[in-house]
Design a protein around this motif. Structure first.
Motif, PDB file in Angstrom:
ATOM      1  N   MET A  74      63.865  -1.656   8.232  1.00 40.32           N
ATOM      2  CA  MET A  74      63.615  -1.727   9.669  1.00 40.32           C
ATOM      3  C   MET A  74      64.837  -1.214  10.422  1.00 40.32           C
ATOM      4  O   MET A  74      65.947  -1.639  10.186  1.00 40.32           O
ATOM      5  N   SER A  75      64.620  -0.272  11.329  1.00 38.54           N
ATOM      6  CA  SER A  75      65.737   0.313  12.051  1.00 38.54           C
ATOM      7  C   SER A  75      66.008  -0.448  13.341  1.00 38.54           C
ATOM      8  O   SER A  75      65.120  -1.107  13.901  1.00 38.54           O
ATOM      9  N   GLN A  76      67.251  -0.320  13.807  1.00 39.12           N
ATOM     10  CA  GLN A  76      67.629  -0.915  15.091  1.00 39.12           C
ATOM     11  C   GLN A  76      66.780  -0.323  16.211  1.00 39.12           C
ATOM     12  O   GLN A  76      66.375  -1.025  17.143  1.00 39.12           O
ATOM     13  N   GLU A  77      66.491   0.964  16.100  1.00 41.55           N
ATOM     14  CA  GLU A  77      65.700   1.637  17.133  1.00 41.55           C
ATOM     15  C   GLU A  77      64.303   1.032  17.247  1.00 41.55           C
ATOM     16  O   GLU A  77      63.792   0.808  18.352  1.00 41.55           O
ATOM     17  N   LYS A  78      63.679   0.750  16.106  1.00 48.30           N
ATOM     18  CA  LYS A  78      62.348   0.132  16.133  1.00 48.30           C
ATOM     19  C   LYS A  78      62.396  -1.245  16.780  1.00 48.30           C
ATOM     20  O   LYS A  78      61.513  -1.616  17.557  1.00 48.30           O
ATOM     21  N   GLY A  96      70.570  -7.188   6.926  1.00 44.80           N
ATOM     22  CA  GLY A  96      71.684  -6.322   7.298  1.00 44.80           C
ATOM     23  C   GLY A  96      72.230  -6.669   8.671  1.00 44.80           C
ATOM     24  O   GLY A  96      72.424  -7.831   9.000  1.00 44.80           O
ATOM     25  N   SER A  97      72.453  -5.652   9.498  1.00 47.10           N
ATOM     26  CA  SER A  97      73.050  -5.839  10.824  1.00 47.10           C
ATOM     27  C   SER A  97      71.996  -5.711  11.918  1.00 47.10           C
ATOM     28  O   SER A  97      71.071  -4.904  11.814  1.00 47.10           O
ATOM     29  N   LEU A  98      72.171  -6.495  12.978  1.00 41.89           N
ATOM     30  CA  LEU A  98      71.246  -6.438  14.109  1.00 41.89           C
ATOM     31  C   LEU A  98      72.021  -6.606  15.406  1.00 41.89           C
ATOM     32  O   LEU A  98      72.901  -7.464  15.515  1.00 41.89           O
ATOM     33  N   LYS A  99      71.681  -5.767  16.395  1.00 39.07           N
ATOM     34  CA  LYS A  99      72.244  -5.890  17.739  1.00 39.07           C
ATOM     35  C   LYS A  99      71.127  -6.230  18.719  1.00 39.07           C
ATOM     36  O   LYS A  99      70.102  -5.557  18.753  1.00 39.07           O
ATOM     37  N   ILE A 100      71.349  -7.263  19.495  1.00 32.54           N
ATOM     38  CA  ILE A 100      70.473  -7.555  20.630  1.00 32.54           C
ATOM     39  C   ILE A 100      71.322  -7.246  21.857  1.00 32.54           C
ATOM     40  O   ILE A 100      72.111  -8.067  22.313  1.00 32.54           O
ATOM     41  N   GLU A 101      71.173  -6.032  22.357  1.00 34.63           N
ATOM     42  CA  GLU A 101      72.126  -5.514  23.335  1.00 34.63           C
ATOM     43  C   GLU A 101      71.410  -4.921  24.543  1.00 34.63           C
ATOM     44  O   GLU A 101      70.522  -4.077  24.401  1.00 34.63           O
ATOM     45  N   LEU A 146      69.978 -11.519   7.597  1.00 25.08           N
ATOM     46  CA  LEU A 146      70.980 -10.804   8.383  1.00 25.08           C
ATOM     47  C   LEU A 146      72.381 -11.192   7.920  1.00 25.08           C
ATOM     48  O   LEU A 146      72.645 -12.355   7.615  1.00 25.08           O
ATOM     49  N   ASN A 147      73.298 -10.208   7.905  1.00 26.53           N
ATOM     50  CA  ASN A 147      74.700 -10.537   7.621  1.00 26.53           C
ATOM     51  C   ASN A 147      75.592 -10.335   8.836  1.00 26.53           C
ATOM     52  O   ASN A 147      76.734 -10.788   8.859  1.00 26.53           O
ATOM     53  N   SER A 148      75.071  -9.647   9.870  1.00 26.95           N
ATOM     54  CA  SER A 148      75.841  -9.436  11.092  1.00 26.95           C
ATOM     55  C   SER A 148      74.898  -9.447  12.287  1.00 26.95           C
ATOM     56  O   SER A 148      73.862  -8.774  12.269  1.00 26.95           O
ATOM     57  N   ALA A 199      77.346 -13.511   8.120  1.00 25.83           N
ATOM     58  CA  ALA A 199      78.800 -13.638   7.977  1.00 25.83           C
ATOM     59  C   ALA A 199      79.535 -13.399   9.288  1.00 25.83           C
ATOM     60  O   ALA A 199      80.658 -13.875   9.463  1.00 25.83           O
ATOM     61  N   SER A 200      78.909 -12.669  10.223  1.00 25.96           N
ATOM     62  CA  SER A 200      79.589 -12.315  11.470  1.00 25.96           C
ATOM     63  C   SER A 200      78.646 -12.499  12.653  1.00 25.96           C
ATOM     64  O   SER A 200      77.524 -11.993  12.645  1.00 25.96           O
ATOM     65  N   LEU A 201      79.116 -13.219  13.676  1.00 26.38           N
ATOM     66  CA  LEU A 201      78.326 -13.458  14.887  1.00 26.38           C
ATOM     67  C   LEU A 201      79.187 -13.176  16.109  1.00 26.38           C
ATOM     68  O   LEU A 201      80.298 -13.693  16.233  1.00 26.38           O
ATOM     69  N   THR A 202      78.660 -12.344  17.011  1.00 24.15           N
ATOM     70  CA  THR A 202      79.343 -12.026  18.267  1.00 24.15           C
ATOM     71  C   THR A 202      78.416 -12.316  19.437  1.00 24.15           C
ATOM     72  O   THR A 202      77.254 -11.906  19.426  1.00 24.15           O
ATOM     73  N   VAL A 203      78.933 -13.028  20.431  1.00 30.66           N
ATOM     74  CA  VAL A 203      78.204 -13.274  21.678  1.00 30.66           C
ATOM     75  C   VAL A 203      79.068 -12.730  22.806  1.00 30.66           C
ATOM     76  O   VAL A 203      80.198 -13.179  22.998  1.00 30.66           O
ATOM     77  N   ARG A 204      78.524 -11.777  23.549  1.00 28.90           N
ATOM     78  CA  ARG A 204      79.350 -11.073  24.531  1.00 28.90           C
ATOM     79  C   ARG A 204      78.571 -10.794  25.816  1.00 28.90           C
ATOM     80  O   ARG A 204      77.419 -10.362  25.776  1.00 28.90           O
ATOM     81  N   ASN A 205      79.208 -11.051  26.941  1.00 27.68           N
ATOM     82  CA  ASN A 205      78.642 -10.732  28.256  1.00 27.68           C
ATOM     83  C   ASN A 205      77.255 -11.349  28.451  1.00 27.68           C
ATOM     84  O   ASN A 205      76.288 -10.669  28.796  1.00 27.68           O
TER      85      ASN A 205
END
Length: 534
Positions: free
Chosen positions: A1-5, A37-42, A57-59, A80-86
């Protein structure tokens, strides 16, 4: 599954609720139930609530979600990695984080409603915590058995950090630009090996394992206690004009320069036979060296000072972790070289790098006579952006009159015609390059080949190559210092004070959206393995 989808499916939704699939009967469910894998909710501007459960998910990065007010993360056992920003509407109480048993890195940036941090004991493997621009956070007192790295910056209401005894493995502590935090006591942290602080008035770092300490970002500090620091061998107080008490009893220090501190300063131990104190301000021509990581900065510093005090390397991870300065003489004149950390270090954020460069600058209260911007070969896009970033984020107008570009690895550096041809080619290559060259105080071509060569079997000319390289470095040294002497820059260029400098850096980082370190772990691993010693 791609980030774009994922973005196409959910970017306009108010709610996201995804539960991972475990059974073969889940075959017909959405493909998003197998997220890994990695996922961005941006930039999901409408998103108010999202829930992720039982995914591989690992990121995960949650960025720029202005309406988000509820987060549920459950059983993400590989995360393994979590970022919360803005996320300005999100509070700590609005976040439910359950069974994140593999979480190693947690980053919180510009979340204005975070007046407290998560219960860190919920994350048994947490090693790194970064808190930036949490404007309502007032105190920090948390427990984490494995935390080794803690960074807190730009938290303008923070006035108390305690509980270091509950962080038994803390090794690196950075607390910057938290102006209401005026006192810090980390004396119970025996594992602490690196400390970076700003704006403090009192510091107690006794019984730690710090070997080098600079307080040049604390111009208002009045009291420093570093008792029983068995490894402390270097202390820089060049920008501490208000320091009235220093206790370094039981430390490894053999000398300390108090030239810029008040004459009335009280120093312990009172037995000055063991501790050599310098109080005389000598006149130096100060040379600041800046550039990208692996570009030859530290090599140039060794060449100029005729020492091996600066670590030479071409790692993508800088070998210069903090600024270092060394004094030397040339033609009966006192010179001082300050080598700063390289820009582009794969383990440091841009903000961290700029603050470390600023610390080196503030170690020269009288100002700079020369700034050497080192490039490794031709100007690249990275070199151009680095030059402009340092110029715009740290220096004030007029600095370019003091900047000389040093072009390394130029084997024909003794041939004036070849040097002029190379400079002409650089100007013709790009208008931006031409603008930089024309705005500075000249270009110097040098070649500083390595002398720390590892001898191989059947290497008959090993010693001869070292002699040849030493000779090239000697001639490079003479060329650079002769050039600087001809420029006759006796007047010092003084930078702004710490408050102004700090605000400039923070503003630059915000305007260019550079708060977070973006690095692919695979690239980092490759860069560390495929290194060459200069």
């Amino acid at each position: 599954m791609s980030q774009e989808k994922f973005n196409n499916q959910y970017s306009n939704e108010k709610e996201i609720d995804i539960v991972g699939s475990k059974s073969i009967f889940d075959f017909f469910k959405s493909e998003f139930t197998k997220l890994e894998g990695s996922l961005k909710i941006e930039g999901f501007k409408n998103l108010e609530k999202f829930s992720l459960k039982d995914l591989k998910l690992n990121s995960l990065k949650i960025n720029d979600c202005s309406q988000l007010n509820k987060v549920y993360l459950s059983e993400l056992t590989k995360l393994a990695s979590l970022t919360v920003r803005n996320c300005p509407r999100l509070t700590t109480d609005d976040c439910s984080l359950i069974k994140l048993t593999s979480l190693k890195s947690l980053t919180i940036i510009n979340c204005s409603q975070f007046n407290k941090i998560f219960n860190l004991s919920l994350f048994p493997k947490l090693e790194s915590l970064t808190i930036i621009e949490c404007s309502t956070l007032t105190k920090f007192d948390y427990s984490s058995v494995r935390l080794t790295n803690l960074e807190i910056s730009d938290c303008f209401q923070l006035n108390q950090i305690t509980g270091f005894s509950k962080l038994p493995k803390l090794e690196n502590l950075s607390v910057r630009n938290c102006p209401k935090l005026t006192k810090l006591d980390c004396s119970s942290t025996k594992t602490l090996i690196e400390l970076e602080v700003s704006d403090l008035e009192e510091l107690n770092c006794s019984n730690t394992s710090i070997d080098e300490l600079s307080l040049n970002l604390c111009p208002n500090i009045t009291k420093l206690t570093c008792l029983n620091n068995k490894k402390l061998n270097k202390l820089d107080l060049s920008n501490c004009s208000k320091l009235v008490f220093l206790d370094c009893t039981g430390s490894k220090l053999t000398s300390v320069d108090l030239s810029y501190c008040p004459e009335s300063i009280k120093v312990e131990p009172s037995d000055q036979k063991r501790l050599i104190i310098t109080r005389k301000i000598e006149k130096f021509r100060n040379i600041l060296i800046v550039g990208r990581t692996g570009g030859g900065k530290s090599t140039l510093a060794n060449v100029l000072t005729e020492t091996s005090n600066f670590k030479e390397s071409a790692y993508a991870v800088s070998q210069t972790k903090n600024f270092k300065k060394v004094d030397f003489k040339w033609n009966d004149k006192n010179f001082r070289v300050v080598d700063t950390i390289g820009v582009g270090d794969t383990k440091l954020s841009t903000e961290n790098t700029l603050f470390k460069i600023a610390e080196g600058i503030l170690s020269m209260p009288e100002g700079m006579n020369h700034v050497l911007y080192v490039i490794d070969g031709r100007f690249t896009g990275d070199e151009i952006s680095t030059f402009n970033m340092i110029k715009d984020s740290i220096f004030k107008s007029g600095i370019l009159d003091y900047v000389t570009i040093v072009r390394t690895k130029f084997s024909n550096f003794r041939n004036k015609g070849e040097c002029e041809t190379d400079m002409k080619k650089m100007r013709e290559e790009n208008e931006l390059i031409a603008e930089i060259i024309n705005s500075c105080n000249g270009v110097i071509h040098v070649d500083n080949p390595p002398i720390n060569i590892i001898e191989e079997e059947d290497d008959d000319d090993y010693k001869d190559r070292i002699l040849v390289n030493k000779n090239a470095r000697k001639k490079s040294r003479k060329k650079v210092l002769d050039d600087l002497e001809e420029k006759n820059m006796d007047e010092h260029f003084k930078s702004e004070n710490w408050d102004v400098l700090c605000n400039k850096i923070v503003e630059y980082i915000r305007n260019n959206n550079l708060q977070e370190l973006e690095i692919d772990p695979d690239i980092l691993k490759l860069s560390e393995e495929a290194c060459l010693i200069l």
